[in-house]
Design an enzyme around this catalytic site. Structure first.
Site, PDB file in Angstrom:
ATOM      1  N   GLY A  28       0.818  -1.217   0.000  1.00 47.10           N
ATOM      2  CA  GLY A  28       0.000   0.000   0.000  1.00 47.10           C
ATOM      3  C   GLY A  28       0.850   1.264   0.000  1.00 47.10           C
ATOM      4  N   GLY A  31      -0.459   4.667  -1.102  1.00 48.37           N
ATOM      5  CA  GLY A  31      -1.592   5.212  -0.351  1.00 48.37           C
ATOM      6  C   GLY A  31      -1.215   6.378   0.552  1.00 48.37           C
ATOM      7  N   GLN A  32      -2.237   6.869   1.264  1.00 45.96           N
ATOM      8  CA  GLN A  32      -2.067   8.074   2.087  1.00 45.96           C
ATOM      9  C   GLN A  32      -0.942   7.900   3.119  1.00 45.96           C
ATOM     10  OE1 GLN A  32      -5.053   8.831   5.031  1.00 45.96           O
ATOM     11  NE2 GLN A  32      -4.577  11.013   5.190  1.00 45.96           N
ATOM     12  N   TYR A 163     -15.341  -2.746   6.917  1.00 44.83           N
ATOM     13  CA  TYR A 163     -13.970  -2.328   7.243  1.00 44.83           C
ATOM     14  C   TYR A 163     -13.676  -2.624   8.717  1.00 44.83           C
ATOM     15  CZ  TYR A 163     -10.077   0.979   7.981  1.00 44.83           C
ATOM     16  OH  TYR A 163      -8.885   1.571   8.307  1.00 44.83           O
ATOM     17  N   ILE A 193      -6.535  10.176   9.843  1.00 47.58           N
ATOM     18  CA  ILE A 193      -5.189  10.716   9.628  1.00 47.58           C
ATOM     19  C   ILE A 193      -5.263  11.887   8.645  1.00 47.58           C
ATOM     20  CG2 ILE A 193      -2.837  10.190   8.858  1.00 47.58           C
ATOM     21  CD1 ILE A 193      -3.630   8.623  11.405  1.00 47.58           C
TER      22      ILE A 193
HETATM   23  N1  SER Z   1      -9.633   6.783   8.217  1.00 49.19           N
HETATM   24  C1  SER Z   1     -10.316   5.538   8.211  1.00 49.19           C
HETATM   25  C2  SER Z   1     -11.623   5.637   7.531  1.00 49.19           C
HETATM   26  O1  SER Z   1     -12.212   6.684   7.607  1.00 49.19           O
HETATM   27  C3  SER Z   1     -10.541   5.043   9.618  1.00 49.19           C
HETATM   28  O2  SER Z   1      -9.479   4.230   9.977  1.00 49.19           O
HETATM   29  O3  SER Z   1     -12.086   4.696   6.965  1.00 49.19           O
END
Ligand code: SER
Length: 340
Positions: A28, A31-32, A163, A193
């Protein structure tokens, strides 16, 4: 797998004494978090010792030009294994994941990437005697029945998103592998984040990043959660610090493995808009909640991270004011010089 825990530990000790350098693989990495983590780890351990990997997304030029980059698919074990062998990897940061909002549109994909990806990596950790694995978890492990304020380390984990289901299962699977096979696997429950290098992809906390880009570019933002929605958050420099500090912590001090609560600040969407307005007075924010409101409401507002403080010295540097000032400065300069 017949290796006993003692044999496994002995083998790790001898392989560690032969290896002086860490050889890290990050999944990943486009990714961010993965993109900035790659650069921080390259800075710390040397560019060639940190192999960035992604599935489809092209990584930033910075990641691409500073060290090895490879395409893999975490759901295909052999593609990870090939890289472990090619680069003599001993440490993996598994940052590949489908986040909460996209996960609700594609629950099967979310399960496949988040669970089977992790499962493959844990199996490879045994088969290749890897020394340490990082597996991020999330505030998404919590659900509507979890206490919302000062959410304890040990509490109800009944998430309502796919998730969240994968993150709870990932924590349990990681703890199981740690106990059964003695694998050194570590992880924390990231809050939202906030960052300015790579945009987040498909999460519920994404508004806390988008708002800055829109405030600077268009002086207005339509927020997809209600103004009084409060969530725990963290600025990227703290996220990187937390991740590396946990991975370097003395194993004898760690009582937890994959599920450390961590936080840096908590604010409502409106608090954030007010803070941005201090720097951009003409900024206007309106609120049009969509399906992500319900997800946000199922998560805690503030987090008790005393276990992380005690076990590996967690202490964030950025609060709302400091983070906002830095975000506005960095993004304003970038917008003026090359736009976005
Ligand atoms: N930043 C993530 C989300 O919003 C949470 O872990 O899915």
């Amino acid at each position: 797998m017949n290796t006993t825990r003692q044999e496994y530990h002995k083998e790790i000790e001898s392989s560690m004494s032969q290896k002086t350098m860490k050889r890290i693989l990050i999944t990943g990495a486009a990714g961010q978090i993965g993109s900035e983590l790659t650069m921080a780890l390259r800075e710390k351990y040397g560019n060639d010792n940190v192999v960035a990997t992604g599935r489809k997304t092209k990584p930033s030029e910075t990641v691409l030009n500073s060290g090895p980059f490879e395409y893999i698919d975490v759901t295909k074990k052999e593609t990870i294994e090939e890289m472990i062998e090619k680069y003599d990897i001993d440490t993996i940061y598994n940052m590949a994941a489908i986040l909460s909002a996209v996960g609700e549109d594609h629950p099967q994909l979310c399960w496949n990437v988040n669970m089977n990806g992790l499962y493959n990596i844990l199996d490879l950790a045994i088969e290749h005697q890897l020394t340490r694995i990082f597996v991020p978890s999330s505030i998404a492990v919590f659900g509507p029945e979890t206490p919302k304020q000062n959410t304890p380390q040990e509490t109800v984990l009944k998430p309502t998103t796919m998730y969240g289901v994968t993150k709870v299962s990932g924590e349990l699977l990681g703890d199981y592998y740690a106990k059964k096979y003695g694998i050194d696997i570590r992880g924390m429950r990231y809050p939202g984040i906030i960052s300015n290098e790579t945009l987040p992809g498909g999460g519920t906390t994404d508004y806390a990043v988008e708002i800055f880009y829109e405030a600077i570019k268009n002086k207005k933002y339509t927020c997809f959660v209600k103004k009084d929605t409060m969530l725990p958050m963290m600025y990227m420099p703290d996220c990187i610090k937390a991740t590396i500090d946990l991975m370097e912590a003395d194993p004898s001090k760690l009582k937890h493995h994959c599920d450390f609560n961590v936080t840096a600040m908590s604010f409502s969407a409106e608090d954030l808009a007010h803070e941005i307005k201090k720097h951009i007075p003409e900024f206007k924010c309106e609120y049009k909640p969509d399906f992500r409101q319900k997800i946000a409401e199922s998560w805690p507002q503030t987090i008790d991270d005393s276990a992380a403080q005690k076990e590996w010295g967690w202490n964030p540097d950025f609060d709302l004011a400091k983070m906002t000032e830095d975000m506005v400065n960095v993004l304003s300069q970038r917008y003026e010089s090359k736009g976005f």
